[in-house]
Write a protein that holds these residues in place. Structure first.
Motif, short mmCIF file in Angstrom:
data_model
loop_
_atom_site.label_atom_id
_atom_site.label_comp_id
_atom_site.label_asym_id
_atom_site.label_seq_id
_atom_site.Cartn_x
_atom_site.Cartn_y
_atom_site.Cartn_z
N THR A 188 -12.98 -11.21 19.24
CA THR A 188 -12.90 -12.14 20.36
C THR A 188 -13.24 -13.56 19.91
O THR A 188 -12.53 -14.51 20.26
CB THR A 188 -13.86 -11.71 21.49
N VAL A 189 -14.32 -13.70 19.14
CA VAL A 189 -14.74 -15.04 18.69
C VAL A 189 -13.67 -15.68 17.82
O VAL A 189 -13.34 -16.87 17.99
CB VAL A 189 -16.07 -14.94 17.93
N LEU A 190 -13.09 -14.92 16.90
CA LEU A 190 -12.06 -15.48 16.02
C LEU A 190 -10.81 -15.90 16.79
O LEU A 190 -10.23 -16.97 16.54
CB LEU A 190 -11.70 -14.46 14.94
N LEU A 191 -10.38 -15.05 17.74
CA LEU A 191 -9.20 -15.39 18.53
C LEU A 191 -9.44 -16.62 19.39
O LEU A 191 -8.60 -17.52 19.48
CB LEU A 191 -8.80 -14.19 19.39
N VAL A 192 -10.61 -16.68 20.03
CA VAL A 192 -10.93 -17.82 20.89
C VAL A 192 -11.02 -19.09 20.06
O VAL A 192 -10.50 -20.15 20.46
CB VAL A 192 -12.24 -17.57 21.65
N ALA A 193 -11.65 -19.02 18.89
CA ALA A 193 -11.75 -20.20 18.03
C ALA A 193 -10.37 -20.69 17.60
O ALA A 193 -10.12 -21.91 17.58
CB ALA A 193 -12.61 -19.87 16.80
N ALA A 194 -9.48 -19.75 17.26
CA ALA A 194 -8.13 -20.14 16.86
C ALA A 194 -7.37 -20.79 18.01
O ALA A 194 -6.66 -21.78 17.82
CB ALA A 194 -7.37 -18.91 16.36
N LEU A 195 -7.52 -20.25 19.22
CA LEU A 195 -6.85 -20.82 20.38
C LEU A 195 -7.37 -22.21 20.71
O LEU A 195 -6.60 -23.12 21.03
CB LEU A 195 -7.02 -19.89 21.59
N VAL A 196 -8.68 -22.40 20.62
CA VAL A 196 -9.27 -23.71 20.90
C VAL A 196 -8.80 -24.72 19.86
O VAL A 196 -8.44 -25.86 20.19
CB VAL A 196 -10.81 -23.63 20.92
N ALA A 197 -8.78 -24.31 18.58
CA ALA A 197 -8.32 -25.22 17.53
C ALA A 197 -6.85 -25.60 17.73
O ALA A 197 -6.48 -26.77 17.59
CB ALA A 197 -8.51 -24.55 16.16
N ALA A 198 -6.02 -24.62 18.09
CA ALA A 198 -4.61 -24.91 18.33
C ALA A 198 -4.41 -25.81 19.54
O ALA A 198 -3.51 -26.65 19.57
CB ALA A 198 -3.84 -23.59 18.52
N SER A 199 -5.28 -25.65 20.54
CA SER A 199 -5.13 -26.47 21.76
C SER A 199 -5.39 -27.94 21.48
O SER A 199 -4.86 -28.80 22.18
CB SER A 199 -6.11 -25.97 22.83
N ARG A 200 -6.20 -28.25 20.48
CA ARG A 200 -6.51 -29.63 20.18
C ARG A 200 -5.34 -30.38 19.58
O ARG A 200 -5.36 -31.61 19.47
CB ARG A 200 -7.71 -29.72 19.22
N LEU A 201 -4.30 -29.64 19.17
CA LEU A 201 -3.15 -30.25 18.51
C LEU A 201 -1.97 -30.50 19.44
O LEU A 201 -1.00 -31.12 19.04
CB LEU A 201 -2.69 -29.36 17.35
N GLY A 202 -2.05 -30.00 20.67
CA GLY A 202 -0.92 -30.08 21.58
C GLY A 202 -1.11 -31.06 22.72
O GLY A 202 -2.18 -31.66 22.88
N ALA A 203 -0.06 -31.21 23.51
CA ALA A 203 -0.13 -32.05 24.71
C ALA A 203 -0.94 -31.33 25.77
O ALA A 203 -1.33 -30.16 25.61
CB ALA A 203 1.28 -32.35 25.21
N ASP A 204 -1.19 -32.02 26.89
CA ASP A 204 -2.06 -31.47 27.92
C ASP A 204 -1.58 -30.12 28.45
O ASP A 204 -2.38 -29.21 28.68
CB ASP A 204 -2.18 -32.46 29.08
N GLY A 205 -0.27 -29.97 28.68
CA GLY A 205 0.24 -28.71 29.22
C GLY A 205 -0.01 -27.55 28.29
O GLY A 205 -0.49 -26.49 28.70
N ARG A 206 0.28 -27.74 27.00
CA ARG A 206 0.05 -26.68 26.02
C ARG A 206 -1.44 -26.43 25.87
O ARG A 206 -1.88 -25.29 25.74
CB ARG A 206 0.66 -27.09 24.69
#
Length: 280
Positions: A133-151
């Motif tokens: 869970t921690v690894l998946l959440v960390a990856a999702l948060v990191a990916a979210s920082r690279l996208g526009a607001d909707g993504r």
């Protein structure tokens, strides 16, 4: 279903409060400090606590694989609440989405034939579940920082859904301990881990709502939570679901859930939070 209705109401109220916060408070304690000053947000958290208690009561009666998928009904509830609160009118698009979501849920529940397991998770199982869970959440948060607001909002919604699913797994174990020995429940680590996971989920949800419309966040959150919970139920508690040919209607049910979410994402009414009038 009562927990789903309360979650929907809380999401609408949180959305209204989060959108009023300044954009420069993203991922900071100032965002929470701003929110706690708003009566609407306080009311939203109160409703969320009621939903939490209702969910715990349900998990005391059945397993994750049965209880958590029912929370998908939160999305149609959200639509009805927005309609009642802000006097918008449902059209064919919205009714199609509602029918797709509820039909997909019914098909998924019938096809899985979920049965509650009798196993208690061991330490190795919890460690594996927590690390995943921690690894998946960390990856999702990191990916979210690279996208526009909707993504960003969608990815944070998925991360929040994973945290809520893990919180539900901890809640299930805590309720089982409570049933066996009420005096021992406060001495178990699961209760405190549940609180920590719930706070993390809520924190991610606030940031998701801060960056995107409710309809972007809600489908990703609502679908991720029960799907992840089924995985936790099978892996940790020994819940059983039917596979083989039953996978076909199960996948069809999930497809209907996603289709309903997609239809709702095209609705100008669900995005209405009482601040900006919806376009028609």
């Amino acid at each position: 279903m009562c927990a789903a209705a309360c979650n929907a109401l809380s999401s609408v109220l949180q959305r209204r409060a989060a959108r009023a916060a300044s954009p420069d408070k993203d991922f900071s304690a100032r965002l929470f400090l701003s929110l706690v000053r708003q009566p609407v947000w306080i009311a939203a958290i109160g409703v969320l606590i009621v939903a939490f208690l209702l969910q715990a009561a349900a998990l005391g009666l059945a397993g994750l694989t049965l209880v958590q998928p029912i929370l998908v009904i939160e999305l149609p509830f959200t639509l009805f609440i927005v309609r009642l609160m802000f006097k918008v009118r449902l059209r064919a698009r919205e009714w199609t989405a509602i029918l797709s979501l509820t039909g997909g849920l019914a098909l998924l529940l019938v096809a899985t034939g979920a049965e509650t397991g009798i196993e208690s998770p061991d330490r190795a199982g919890w460690v594996a579940a927590a690390l995943t869970t921690v690894l998946l959440v960390a990856a999702l948060v990191a990916a979210s920082r690279l996208g526009a607001d909707g993504r960003r909002a969608a990815l944070l919604g998925v991360a929040s859904g994973l945290c809520f699913a893990f919180t539900a797994a901890l809640m299930k174990d805590s309720v089982d301990v409570l049933s066996a020995s009420p005096a021992a429940v406060l001495r178990t680590w699961q209760v405190y881990a549940m609180v920590a996971a719930g706070i993390a989920a809520l924190y991610l949800l606030q940031n998701a709502l801060h960056h995107g419309t409710l309809v972007v966040v809600q489908p990703s959150l609502t679908v991720t939570d029960p799907v992840a919970s089924i995985g936790f139920g099978v892996a940790l508690f020994g819940d059983t679901i039917r596979l083989g040919l039953w996978a076909v209607p199960e996948l069809a049910g999930i497809a209907l859930l996603f289709f309903g979410s997609l239809r709702l994402s095209q609705s100008p009414y669900v995005t209405y939070d009482g601040i900006t009038r919806p376009s028609r």
